[in-house]
Scaffold this active site. Structure first.
Site, PDB file in Angstrom:
ATOM      1  N   GLU A  37       0.826  -1.210   0.000  1.00  0.00           N
ATOM      2  CA  GLU A  37       0.000   0.000   0.000  1.00  0.00           C
ATOM      3  C   GLU A  37       0.862   1.264   0.000  1.00  0.00           C
ATOM      4  OE1 GLU A  37      -3.165   0.548  -0.523  1.00  0.00           O
ATOM      5  OE2 GLU A  37      -3.595  -1.581  -0.699  1.00  0.00           O
ATOM      6  N   GLY A  81      10.613   7.195  -5.967  1.00  0.00           N
ATOM      7  CA  GLY A  81      10.256   8.585  -5.689  1.00  0.00           C
ATOM      8  C   GLY A  81       9.565   8.763  -4.356  1.00  0.00           C
ATOM      9  N   TYR A  82       9.212  10.019  -4.068  1.00  0.00           N
ATOM     10  CA  TYR A  82       8.516  10.343  -2.822  1.00  0.00           C
ATOM     11  C   TYR A  82       9.168   9.611  -1.639  1.00  0.00           C
ATOM     12  CZ  TYR A  82       5.009  11.996  -6.134  1.00  0.00           C
ATOM     13  OH  TYR A  82       4.375  12.639  -7.173  1.00  0.00           O
ATOM     14  N   TYR A 120      -7.129   6.282   4.106  1.00  0.00           N
ATOM     15  CA  TYR A 120      -7.240   5.232   3.085  1.00  0.00           C
ATOM     16  C   TYR A 120      -6.302   4.060   3.387  1.00  0.00           C
ATOM     17  CZ  TYR A 120      -5.959   2.319  -0.696  1.00  0.00           C
ATOM     18  OH  TYR A 120      -5.655   1.188  -1.393  1.00  0.00           O
ATOM     19  N   ASP A 138      -9.454   4.947  -2.586  1.00  0.00           N
ATOM     20  CA  ASP A 138      -8.263   5.412  -3.295  1.00  0.00           C
ATOM     21  C   ASP A 138      -8.704   6.026  -4.621  1.00  0.00           C
ATOM     22  OD1 ASP A 138      -8.824   3.209  -4.955  1.00  0.00           O
ATOM     23  OD2 ASP A 138      -6.764   2.516  -4.985  1.00  0.00           O
TER      24      ASP A 138
END
Length: 192
Positions: A37, A81-82, A120, A138
């Protein structure tokens, strides 16, 4: 007019035939579901799959992740990323080890207290890994409900959010939340 039970039955019937196969679905271990997730936040499935495999080989358990050096964690995350997602996952693993005896909480509200886990993600982990009756919402599920119920407000507006969460909770089939949420994710990804 379709009622909530009919909608849920049709979606679950569709899922029984069309469910995609993923490692965290064949083994819905809470840690595996959690990792998937977090990786899937703002990242496409085909990108995530090889990273997920490498991750689970490097950190096969929550304890392994918690004991890992943060730089090792970030190195393995390169390309996804992130990076705050990796930092928060590592930090949350340490919180679970220290405050919950290494046992991932099953309760959505408790999961939401962990770094990097919002409404979520907590609902997805709780429903998929623990069979809790928690509605998830989502991007894919938003698209399904927006089309199914002709919601014209911008999908991320406050008005749409309120309507979509209300629908998600009202339509949730008790005892089947994990499959239902995953069915909607697959439907939204493949059809919408």
């Amino acid at each position: 007019m379709l009622n909530a039970t009919t909608i849920a039955e049709k979606i679950l019937d569709w899922y029984a035939v069309n469910a995609r196969t993923f490692p965290w679905r064949t083994n819905p271990d809470p840690y595996a579901v959690w990792v998937s997730e977090i990786m899937l936040q703002q990242t496409r499935m085909e990108t995530v799959l090889p990273y997920y495999d490498y991750w689970m080989k490097a950190f096969p358990s929550l304890k392994d992740l918690a004991e890992a050096d943060l730089q090792e964690v970030l190195k393995l995350w390169e390309g996804l990323g992130y990076y705050s997602r990796a930092r928060n996952l590592h930090k949350a693993a340490n919180v679970v080890m220290q405050e919950y005896g290494g046992v991932i909480p099953s309760d959505r509200k408790t999961l939401e207290k962990l770094p990097g886990i919002g409404r979520y993600t907590a609902a997805a982990i709780s429903s998929i890994a623990f069979n809790a009756d928690e509605a998830a919402l989502d991007g894919n599920i938003r698209r399904v409900y927006s089309r199914l119920f002709n919601i014209e407000a911008p999908i991320r507006s406050t008005e749409a959010e309120q309507k979509l969460w209300a629908l998600a909770e009202a339509l949730l089939p008790k005892g089947h939340a994990g499959d239902y949420n995953q069915a909607l994710m697959d439907l939204g990804s493949g059809v919408c």
